[in-house]
Design a protein around this motif. Structure first.
Motif, mmCIF file in Angstrom:
data_model
loop_
_atom_site.group_PDB
_atom_site.id
_atom_site.type_symbol
_atom_site.label_atom_id
_atom_site.label_comp_id
_atom_site.label_asym_id
_atom_site.label_seq_id
_atom_site.Cartn_x
_atom_site.Cartn_y
_atom_site.Cartn_z
ATOM 1 N N UNK A 109 0.993 -1.278 -0.055
ATOM 2 C CA UNK A 109 0.084 -0.182 -0.127
ATOM 3 C C UNK A 109 0.837 1.177 0.138
ATOM 4 N N UNK A 110 0.643 2.241 -0.574
ATOM 5 C CA UNK A 110 1.186 3.511 -0.588
ATOM 6 C C UNK A 110 -0.115 4.581 -0.244
ATOM 7 N N UNK A 144 -2.903 3.717 -3.354
ATOM 8 C CA UNK A 144 -2.530 2.684 -4.446
ATOM 9 C C UNK A 144 -2.251 1.519 -3.770
ATOM 10 N N UNK A 145 -2.583 0.228 -4.303
ATOM 11 C CA UNK A 145 -2.388 -1.003 -3.629
ATOM 12 C C UNK A 145 -1.599 -1.704 -4.949
ATOM 13 N N UNK A 146 -0.124 -1.934 -4.671
ATOM 14 C CA UNK A 146 0.525 -2.737 -5.692
ATOM 15 C C UNK A 146 0.496 -1.781 -7.092
ATOM 16 N N UNK A 147 0.628 -0.489 -6.984
ATOM 17 C CA UNK A 147 0.468 0.439 -7.957
ATOM 18 C C UNK A 147 -0.803 0.650 -8.692
ATOM 19 N N UNK A 148 -2.197 0.051 -8.233
ATOM 20 C CA UNK A 148 -3.428 0.319 -8.810
ATOM 21 C C UNK A 148 -4.121 1.190 -7.701
ATOM 22 N N UNK A 149 -4.704 2.225 -8.532
ATOM 23 C CA UNK A 149 -5.290 3.309 -7.436
ATOM 24 C C UNK A 149 -6.599 2.848 -7.014
#
Length: 224
Positions: free
Chosen positions: A132-133, A142-147
């Motif tokens: 997560x970011x 984002x989670x694994x780069x997915x918004x």
């Protein structure tokens, strides 16, 4: 962000509180200095919004008292006084910003958000764990780069969990940080919200329930 609003006007107070909530803020609204002082003593806030004239005193005098007690939470004063001398006096007595009535809700929202971010300057602006970011300033996850598309409340809860990734966050802390006086802490609002968050994360394992205590966000992505 959690905001304390001190405003006694029966029409303006609920309008401001509702407007701030629509923009994602958690708001506790009170109408007296005594109630505002009590709220600050028992709950953490990112910003204080105070009218100058309320039935039992002056919001600016209350800020002055808080500063003398070491309470440094950013404070914005609402007032009908537009004179430069009044604004200067306010800053000298501990206010961080001044907004003269009448004002647009959009301006209040921007000023409150700007002041609230000052509280978070010592915290990371971007929180990362378990793939997560969360970008605090941009309100983006984002989670694994997915918004991900999260509600304001889901974002607030995830932010607290990420701040303590790997550690247990008690239900009481989540309530204090993410809900206002309109919530019912004794109900299952936290459980329901965490359930919604898990569905959007696509994994029940990312947020673990610690029975009888609270919740814990995995510090690393779940295996498998």
């Amino acid at each position: 962000m959690k905001v304390l609003l001190l405003e006694d006007d029966p029409e303006l107070a609920p309008e401001l509180a509702a407007g701030l909530r629509r923009h994602g803020f958690v708001v506790d609204q009170v109408g007296t200095c005594a109630d505002a002082d009590l709220q600050v003593a028992v709950s953490p806030y990112d910003c204080l919004v105070l009218d100058r004239r309320v039935p039992d005193g002056d919001g600016l005098a209350l800020i002055e008292q808080w500063r003398a007690r070491g309470i440094a939470t950013p404070a914005l004063v609402l007032t009908a006084r537009a004179e430069v001398a009044d604004r200067v006096d306010g800053f000298e007595r501990g206010a961080d910003d001044y907004l003269v009535k009448p004002f647009a809700l959009a301006e209040l929202v921007v000023r409150v958000r700007t002041l609230g971010l000052r509280v978070r300057e010592s915290r990371p602006r971007v929180l990362r764990a378990a793939g997560l970011e969360l970008d605090v300033a941009r309100h983006r996850v984002t989670l694994d780069g997915v918004l991900l598309t999260l509600s304001a409340k889901e974002f607030a809860v995830l932010e607290v969990l990420l701040e303590h990734a790997g550690d247990v966050v008690r239900r009481g802390e989540l309530v204090a940080r993410c809900w206002d006086e309109l919530s019912e802490p004794g109900s299952n609002v936290v459980d329901v919200l965490v359930g919604q968050l898990r569905r959007k994360l696509g994994s029940a394992e990312l947020v673990e329930t610690v029975r009888g205590v609270g919740y814990r966000l995995a510090a690393q992505p779940p295996v498998g």
